[in-house]
Design an enzyme around this catalytic site. Structure first.
Site, PDB file in Angstrom:
ATOM      1  N   TYR A 147       0.809  -1.216   0.000  1.00  0.00           N
ATOM      2  CA  TYR A 147       0.000   0.000   0.000  1.00  0.00           C
ATOM      3  C   TYR A 147       0.846   1.271   0.000  1.00  0.00           C
ATOM      4  CZ  TYR A 147      -4.884  -1.348   0.637  1.00  0.00           C
ATOM      5  OH  TYR A 147      -6.162  -1.795   0.452  1.00  0.00           O
TER       6      TYR A 147
ATOM      7  N   LYS B 119       2.186 -13.583   6.356  1.00  0.00           N
ATOM      8  CA  LYS B 119       2.416 -14.603   5.318  1.00  0.00           C
ATOM      9  C   LYS B 119       3.916 -14.895   5.263  1.00  0.00           C
ATOM     10  CE  LYS B 119       0.493 -16.742   2.253  1.00  0.00           C
ATOM     11  NZ  LYS B 119       0.004 -18.120   2.341  1.00  0.00           N
TER      12      LYS B 119
ATOM     13  N   ASP C 175      -3.670 -17.071   5.557  1.00  0.00           N
ATOM     14  CA  ASP C 175      -4.739 -17.902   4.973  1.00  0.00           C
ATOM     15  C   ASP C 175      -5.401 -18.767   6.031  1.00  0.00           C
ATOM     16  OD1 ASP C 175      -2.179 -18.921   4.966  1.00  0.00           O
ATOM     17  OD2 ASP C 175      -2.388 -20.107   3.159  1.00  0.00           O
TER      18      ASP C 175
ATOM     19  N   ASP D 295      -6.531  -5.237   5.328  1.00  0.00           N
ATOM     20  CA  ASP D 295      -7.590  -4.760   4.445  1.00  0.00           C
ATOM     21  C   ASP D 295      -8.575  -5.897   4.182  1.00  0.00           C
ATOM     22  OD1 ASP D 295      -8.870  -2.938   2.806  1.00  0.00           O
ATOM     23  OD2 ASP D 295      -7.758  -3.537   1.038  1.00  0.00           O
TER      24      ASP D 295
END
Ligand code: NAP
Length: 397
Positions: free
Chosen positions: A148, A215, A264, A288
């Site tokens: 971002y 992640k 995930d 987000d």
């Protein structure tokens, strides 16, 4: 008389206040509709608690562009800085303009590095899951770094080609020539100040656990760095107050448990075992996605409040966007902005006024009164316009 809210290094009011002046950006699209429904509720909740809140209208977005030729005038940013605590409705992203997103621009200009989103179900709200009451989490999303940060260049541009040549020649990477490319900067500084704020919040609110969502299994140095730096700051600055999942039961007893989950898996956990998660801290993009996913469990975007917080500055805002197809139709759910306002009142040290608003909202839903978004999910109940819903909440304060 104007009353500026002063905040200490923990973002707590320096002294108790009974009057507050708060700048407000009503916003674009459905912004004016939800603000008109919200304003009397906040004023009345403060009044019945013996307090007074005064709103100072400031402009950004389309309204600002019409008046000043700028989507985000300096005067608006100066006012937000001066009064420290503000409220805003949604702002559209100007198409073809120089600003990527006005919301991101405000966060960067004021260094509002944490996006804080409490996700808690209110009784009576229809939900797509069987046990929405098990969802009670607060997301702390890093606001200034990650993909971002705005560092990306179009395919075929000189910048993209130069960057590709550099990484292919100097770093022996294999990026396909002619690709669009972006950078994903994540720092110890940016990650740790976010986790620090989340841990302080969790300790103050006596929350049981904090999960670092990342992640890092794939992006080892950026997302993996977030995880490592998060654990490091808990061990160095909050030793004795925090423990990890692997610590012994004696060490864990009475402490905030710090754990981490791969993003995930966290999406699945949030559906299957939501009661095991309390505070979630994560980089920008994960935050987000996960914010909207969790908002869906408690009724949708119309029910999700939020705040962008830095050191000594905070802008509270509805999580959703301008919903352009509903603009001016007096239709959408104002609860996201109402709840963001309630969050603001709590932040400035008026918890009773804040609780009154949440109770009045719950009572309204419990009586089967909904705007269109919830009415279409509910079995029975009555569909109200945005303004009618606002009045119904006001009557139940
Ligand atoms: P959006 O405005 O959030 O709307 C997406 C959908 O969410 C709407 O079509 C509607 O669903 C539902 N929704 C949103 N607000 C609602 C409310 N108050 N009550 C009930 N339902 C609501 O997302 P978007 O259409 O992707 O974005 C539109 C513009 O907003 C873009 O310019 C975007 O950049 C901007 N944006 C701004 C912010 C912000 O200011 N913080 C955040 C996100 C997006 P249904 O159609 O199913 O009824």
């Amino acid at each position: 008389m104007e009353t500026i809210i002063e905040l200490d290094h923990n973002n707590l009011p320096v002294r108790p206040i009974t009057e507050a002046s708060v700048p407000v950006i009503a916003g674009d699209g459905v912004g004016p509709d939800i603000w008109e429904a919200t304003r009397p509720i906040l004023e009345e909740a403060a009044r019945t608690d013996g307090k007074k809140i005064t709103f100072i209208p400031v402009i950004a977005g389309e309204a600002a562009f019409k008046q000043t030729d700028s989507y985000l005038p300096d005067a608006t940013l100066d006012t937000l800085k001066k009064y420290r605590v503000s409220l805003k409705g949604p702002l559209g992203t100007p198409i073809g303009g120089g600003i990527r997103s006005l919301n991101v621009a405000i966060r960067h200009a004021l260094d509002l590095y944490a996006c804080v989103r409490p996700i808690k179900w209110l009784p009576g709200v229809p939900s797509p899951v069987k046990h929405p009451e098990k969802v009670d989490m607060v997301i702390f999303r890093e606001n200034t770094e990650d993909v971002y940060a705005g560092l990306e260049w179009p395919a075929g541009s000189q910048q993209a080609d130069d960057l590709i040549s550099f990484v292919n020649d100097r770093l022996q990477a294999k990026v396909r020539p002619g690709s669009a490319v972006g950078l994903k900067p994540m720092s110890a500084f940016g990650s740790q100040r976010l986790v620090r704020m989340a841990v302080k919040w969790a300790l103050r609110e006596k929350r049981p656990n904090l999960t670092l969502v990342h992640k890092g299994n794939i992006m080892k140095f950026t997302e993996g760095g977030f995880r490592t730096w998060g654990y490091e700051i808990c061990a160095s600055e909050f030793a004795g107050l925090t423990a990890t999942e692997n610590d012994s039961p004696e060490i864990k007893s009475g402490r905030l448990i710090i754990k981490d989950r791969i993003a995930d898996n966290m999406f699945m956990q949030s559906l299957l075992r939501p009661e095991e998660y309390s505070i979630l801290a994560m980089p920008n993009l994960n935050g987000d996605y996960l914010s909207d996913c969790l908002a869906g469990q408690i009724g949708g975007l119309g029910m999700a409040p939020g705040a962008n917080i830095g050191d000594g500055l905070a802008v509270f805002e509805a999580t959703h966007g301008t919903a352009p197809k509903y603009a001016g139709l007096d239709m959408v759910n104002p609860s996201s902005l109402i709840l963001s306002g309630a969050m603001l009142l709590e932040f400035i040290g008026w918890p009773a006024a804040s609780e009154k608003i949440k109770s009045a909202l719950a009572k309204t839903f419990d009586e089967g009164l909904f705007t269109y978004d919830l009415a279409r999910q509910a079995e029975g109940g009555k569909k109200l316009a945005c303004s009618e819903f606002g009045r119904a909440v006001l009557e139940r304060l």
